[in-house]
Design an enzyme around this catalytic site. Sequence first.
Site, PDB file in Angstrom:
ATOM      1  N   LYS A  15      18.271 -31.004  14.581  1.00  0.00           N
ATOM      2  CA  LYS A  15      19.653 -31.486  14.675  1.00  0.00           C
ATOM      3  C   LYS A  15      19.824 -32.706  13.769  1.00  0.00           C
ATOM      4  CE  LYS A  15      22.858 -32.899  18.369  1.00  0.00           C
ATOM      5  NZ  LYS A  15      22.929 -33.230  19.822  1.00  0.00           N
ATOM      6  N   HIS A  48      22.589 -34.732  13.800  1.00  0.00           N
ATOM      7  CA  HIS A  48      23.552 -35.687  14.329  1.00  0.00           C
ATOM      8  C   HIS A  48      23.138 -36.059  15.753  1.00  0.00           C
ATOM      9  CE1 HIS A  48      24.896 -31.703  15.608  1.00  0.00           C
ATOM     10  NE2 HIS A  48      25.426 -32.306  16.658  1.00  0.00           N
TER      11      HIS A  48
END
Length: 231
Positions: free
Chosen positions: A109, A111
């Site tokens: 991921k 973010h």
Amino acid sequence: MSQSVAANDALAQEFVQFSLDCGVLKFGEFKTKAGRMSPYFFNAGLFDDGAKLGKLASFYAQCIVNSGIEFDMIFGPAYKGIPLGAAVSIELARLGRNVPFAYNRKEAKDHGEGGSLVGAPLKGRVLIVDDVMSAGTAARESIALIKAAGATPHAVAIALDRQEMATEKQADGSTKDVPYSAVQYVREQLGMSVCTIAKLEDLLAYLGKQPDNAMGEHLARTQAYRERYGV
């Protein structure tokens, strides 16, 4: 037979029956990842409701307790290991053994908290919880993630040990059989403990006790498969 061995045998037989009742364990002709035609197939993804998953977690937890393996946290590798790790940690907490758990994403991921790991920080002795171990590839990936985080990959808990030869990828892209199973590789080459709820020999023992002819046919075919590919 010691009391602990008898308890493990009884747990394995109960688990085989449970897997059959849930349609997770099936007989027929199934092509494995190694390209073999197997007379049986185990699909843990079909433990697909709350009652089944809760019962499955109780089998794992009892197996882990019976094994005597010491560990500090649980890791569930994506994807099937994620619900398994969570459910097993809940069941162990119910039994008075509350430990943290974590899992990984297949894609990191970029973010929020970022990264590929979710849950508790990986540290100490880590128990990997997964469904089966075929070639040991998933186990090696988990081990690399755990080591990279500074923790110790200590043990693996799986539902079924197929007790058959693993395969090794060759330079030309083909595969060849090797004279050891993925479980044996993890135990003997990587030095990790492995606890399994049931093994192929437990399935054969179960089939050998069934009176109907259909089960006798499954027994003969499964025995022949083990004679060809077993370790």
